[in-house]
Write a protein that holds these residues in place. Sequence first.
Motif, PDB file in Angstrom:
ATOM      1  N   GLY A  52       0.816  -1.206   0.000  1.00  0.00           N
ATOM      2  CA  GLY A  52       0.000   0.000   0.000  1.00  0.00           C
ATOM      3  C   GLY A  52       0.850   1.257   0.000  1.00  0.00           C
ATOM      4  N   HIS A  53       1.984   1.214   0.687  1.00  0.00           N
ATOM      5  CA  HIS A  53       2.890   2.368   0.714  1.00  0.00           C
ATOM      6  C   HIS A  53       3.538   2.579  -0.651  1.00  0.00           C
ATOM      7  CE1 HIS A  53       2.460   2.762   5.003  1.00  0.00           C
ATOM      8  NE2 HIS A  53       2.816   1.507   5.181  1.00  0.00           N
ATOM      9  N   LEU A  54       3.850   1.501  -1.338  1.00  0.00           N
ATOM     10  CA  LEU A  54       4.493   1.617  -2.647  1.00  0.00           C
ATOM     11  C   LEU A  54       3.508   2.015  -3.741  1.00  0.00           C
ATOM     12  CD1 LEU A  54       6.821  -1.489  -2.499  1.00  0.00           C
ATOM     13  CD2 LEU A  54       7.437   0.896  -2.153  1.00  0.00           C
ATOM     14  N   ALA A  55       2.213   1.835  -3.507  1.00  0.00           N
ATOM     15  CA  ALA A  55       1.206   2.173  -4.508  1.00  0.00           C
ATOM     16  C   ALA A  55       0.724   3.616  -4.385  1.00  0.00           C
ATOM     17  CB  ALA A  55       0.019   1.224  -4.376  1.00  0.00           C
ATOM     18  N   ARG A  56       1.259   4.359  -3.447  1.00  0.00           N
ATOM     19  CA  ARG A  56       0.831   5.749  -3.271  1.00  0.00           C
ATOM     20  C   ARG A  56       1.266   6.592  -4.461  1.00  0.00           C
ATOM     21  NH1 ARG A  56       2.595   7.382   2.627  1.00  0.00           N
ATOM     22  NH2 ARG A  56       1.483   9.257   2.033  1.00  0.00           N
ATOM     23  N   PRO A  57       0.518   7.634  -4.801  1.00  0.00           N
ATOM     24  CA  PRO A  57       0.830   8.448  -5.985  1.00  0.00           C
ATOM     25  C   PRO A  57       2.216   9.084  -5.941  1.00  0.00           C
ATOM     26  CG  PRO A  57      -1.361   8.984  -5.171  1.00  0.00           C
ATOM     27  CD  PRO A  57      -0.743   8.055  -4.181  1.00  0.00           C
ATOM     28  N   GLU A  58       2.698   9.468  -4.777  1.00  0.00           N
ATOM     29  CA  GLU A  58       4.015  10.109  -4.715  1.00  0.00           C
ATOM     30  C   GLU A  58       5.171   9.132  -4.923  1.00  0.00           C
ATOM     31  OE1 GLU A  58       2.504   9.660  -0.434  1.00  0.00           O
ATOM     32  OE2 GLU A  58       1.716  10.546  -2.247  1.00  0.00           O
ATOM     33  N   MET A  59       4.881   7.835  -4.958  1.00  0.00           N
ATOM     34  CA  MET A  59       5.917   6.839  -5.210  1.00  0.00           C
ATOM     35  C   MET A  59       6.019   6.485  -6.688  1.00  0.00           C
ATOM     36  SD  MET A  59       7.382   6.135  -2.367  1.00  0.00           S
ATOM     37  CE  MET A  59       8.194   4.588  -2.604  1.00  0.00           C
TER      38      MET A  59
END
Length: 74
Positions: free
Chosen positions: A31-38
């Motif tokens: 979920g952290h890697l799928a964030r838009p800023e990533m």
Amino acid sequence: MVMKHRLLLGLLMVPLASACSLQPVQPWQRGHLARPEMAWEPDPLLAAYRRHVQFSKEAATGGPVLGGGGCGCN
């Protein structure tokens, strides 16, 4: 003596630096890697504009992956 220490430090840093890439991503971390800023290009509109400009300037059919003729005509 300094050269031996640098060599030893270099040999120790290679396994330490590569150890973090050997662990798979856990499901709760995705979920952290799928964030838009990533994302590689967080703004899709700006990315599409840049691809269009690059396509127009380079006359590269297929975008940045394939080479084109270079005549500039589309």
